[in-house]
Design an enzyme around this catalytic site. Structure first.
Site, mmCIF file in Angstrom:
data_model
loop_
_atom_site.group_PDB
_atom_site.id
_atom_site.type_symbol
_atom_site.label_atom_id
_atom_site.label_comp_id
_atom_site.label_asym_id
_atom_site.label_seq_id
_atom_site.Cartn_x
_atom_site.Cartn_y
_atom_site.Cartn_z
ATOM 1 N N ASP A 64 51.919 1.278 15.663
ATOM 2 C CA ASP A 64 51.438 0.059 15.023
ATOM 3 C C ASP A 64 49.942 -0.096 15.285
ATOM 4 O O ASP A 64 49.210 0.884 15.350
ATOM 5 C CB ASP A 64 52.251 -1.135 15.579
ATOM 6 C CG ASP A 64 52.485 -2.205 14.529
ATOM 7 O OD1 ASP A 64 51.496 -2.854 14.150
ATOM 8 O OD2 ASP A 64 53.630 -2.381 14.090
ATOM 9 N N HIS A 103 49.375 -7.413 14.718
ATOM 10 C CA HIS A 103 50.693 -7.012 14.215
ATOM 11 C C HIS A 103 51.507 -6.263 15.274
ATOM 12 O O HIS A 103 52.680 -6.563 15.507
ATOM 13 C CB HIS A 103 50.476 -6.146 12.970
ATOM 14 C CG HIS A 103 51.713 -5.807 12.196
ATOM 15 N ND1 HIS A 103 52.312 -4.576 12.281
ATOM 16 C CD2 HIS A 103 52.448 -6.525 11.322
ATOM 17 C CE1 HIS A 103 53.370 -4.548 11.467
ATOM 18 N NE2 HIS A 103 53.468 -5.724 10.876
ATOM 19 N N SER A 269 58.702 -6.310 8.929
ATOM 20 C CA SER A 269 58.072 -5.893 10.195
ATOM 21 C C SER A 269 58.699 -6.581 11.388
ATOM 22 O O SER A 269 58.704 -6.037 12.489
ATOM 23 C CB SER A 269 56.588 -6.259 10.211
ATOM 24 O OG SER A 269 55.830 -5.369 9.465
#
Ligand SMILES: [Ca+2]
Ligand SMILES: [Ca+2]
Length: 492
Positions: A64, A103, A269
């Site tokens: 990520d 994220h 996600s």
């Protein structure tokens, strides 16, 4: 080459972050994602406790944007993996675990945060492929997955979460190949199904890489009301669904503003790392289990038929955390087969596979030429290398390795072709791949032991034999991996 996307809803409003001064600490006011997955039906019962299992000892690779290691949700459990954009010079973030996008920290919290995550004691290995804007390149993801293949310990269950994706047509097959190889080597891979196109129009997840890889666990998203999220990709490649939220009720997890900050995000996600955390719980309970045993159990234990808004091509299955023991099976496929040659002999070594939950009782190593088995050796558990002597020079051979346990025989490796067997004579200079090979697409990194420097020398892609004696080498599949040691006999 098109850039890779994280699988957060494009354009979704991020709710105001909880500021450091009013930071929420456990218990969270809104851990509905955990509340939902420990029960089969609505309504939510405000009980968020999942299991006595914690994922302790299990590695979850988060591929990520990095992870804010100092966040209170992680309690020192974040391990720097690799920072691909930095190593390729696209951007520089130090230290390696830092996340300048957010994220990856949010996703990591859902997999393994101490109060927002499913596996609150799992180890998080930060593998950074997304930049400060959440974008990245296929090439970097491929490199990252290769790195994980070299880094993870064969035979020990591990989990990889990929809350990112790219259109299959944008060289996604290169990612798929690496994901499939990871699964073959015993790693559970969870993948966000994706959040539709740039206008949040849901797509068939079979057109998204790596969500289309059959043995990966591809996860779609649900709302707090148990409907399939309208942005969630759909189709037969979805294995199950899990909370991903909506802008009205997003999913809360760790954020990067400070070690005590939280944020609300929406998307597949968020759903995928919940499944990754669950896989870590199951792996902790039975560490020898193989990928498919864990993945199949997760799908089989999902609650069928409770979700609304699920189209006809998507299986109606909602994540349910159930840690009943999984039935044991046969061992998996041994991995990291390395062969080397010297005069009239072949040496093969391998990493023991997952044992299926029942101890390996023996390993069979076969030596073949032109598809015919010439010799077979059966070795006891714990032995992971054999030498075949007395083989003819000037031929290449193939090696196949297969483990068995009380349940039965496991899956054999692919045939690994050796270099041409021959006398390693003083004065010979030959490509490295003629002396040692790796049974896969990873390159071997060679190191000559200091005691052998007068006997053999590696120069670029070749090795040269200088004097008679024993040339001791270490062979690794990546810079941080444990080397396989070999002694090559060099004659006059
Ligand atoms: Ca509950
Ligand atoms: Ca699948």
């Amino acid at each position: 080459m098109r850039r890779i996307r994280r699988a957060l809803v494009v354009g979704a409003l991020l709710f105001p972050m909880v500021s450091a001064t009013t930071a929420v600490s456990a218990p969270l006011p809104d851990a509905w994602h955990l509340d939902r997955i420990n029960q089969q039906q609505l309504p939510l019962d405000s009980n968020v406790s999942l299991s006595a299992l914690t994922g302790a000892g299990i590695n979850i690779y988060i591929v990520d944007s990095g992870v804010l290691a100092s966040h209170e949700q992680f309690g020192g459990r974040v391990v720097p993996g690799i920072d691909i954009p930095t190593s390729l010079g696209d951007s520089v973030v130090t230290p390696e675990t830092t996340d300048c996008d957010g994220h990856g920290t949010h996703v990591s919290g859902l997999a393994a945060g101490s109060t927002v995550g499913v596996a609150p004691q799992a180890r998080i290995i930060a593998v950074r492929v997304l930049d400060c804007d959440g974008g990245g390149n296929v090439r970097d993801v491929v490199e990252a997955l290769k790195w994980i293949r070299g880094h993870h310990k064969s035979g020990v269950a591990a989990v990889v979460n990929l809350s990112l994706g790219v259109d299959l047509g944008d060289n996604g097959a290169a990612i798929d190949t690496q994901v499939a190889a990871l699964i073959e080597e015993g790693v559970v891979v969870t993948v966000a199904a994706g959040n539709g196109d740039a206008n949040a129009q849901a797509l068939n997840a079979c057109n998204i890489s790596p969500g289309d890889v059959p043995r990966a666990l591809t996860v779609g998203a649900t709302t707090i009301a148990d409907s399939m999220a309208t942005y969630s990709n759909f189709g037969p490649c979805i294995d199950l669904l899990a909370p991903g939220g909506t802008s009205q009720r997003p999913v809360q997890s760790a954020w990067i503003t400070s070690p005590t900050s939280y944020d609300m995000d929406v998307g597949t996600s968020m759903a995928s790392p919940l499944v990754a955390g669950y896989a870590a719980l199951l792996a902790q309970q039975q560490p020898g289990l193989c990928t498919d045993q864990i993945a199949n159990a997760i799908v089989a234990r999902a609650t069928p038929g409770v979700l609304s808004g699920v189209g006809p091509t998507t299986a109606n299955r909602m994540l349910f955390i159930n840690t009943a023991p999984i039935e044991v099976g046969v061992p998996g496929q041994p991995s990291h087969v390395v062969t080397s040659i010297d005069n009239a002999s072949v040496v093969a070594s391998w990493d023991a596979p997952c044992d299926g939950g029942s101890p390996i009782t023996a390993t069979t190593v076969s030596l073949l030429r032109n598809g015919k088995v010439l010799a077979r050796k059966i070795v006891a558990p714990g032995t992971t290398a054999v030498r075949f002597s007395g083989v003819k020079n000037n031929y290449k051979y193939q090696v196949v390795v297969k483990a068995r346990n009380a349940i039965g025989e496991g899956v054999a490796t692919h045939r690994v072709t050796t270099g041409m067997v021959r006398n390693l004579r003083v004065g010979l200079s030959t490509p490295l791949t003629y002396v040692a090979t790796f049974g896969g697409d990873l390159e071997l990194i060679w190191n000559v032991s200091s005691s052998s420097r007068s006997i053999c020398r590696v120069m670029g892609v070749r090795i040269r034999f200088l004097r008679a004696g024993t040339c001791k080498i270490g062979l690794r599949t990546n810079a941080d991996g444990t080397p396989v040691l070999r002694s090559l006999r060099v004659s006059r």
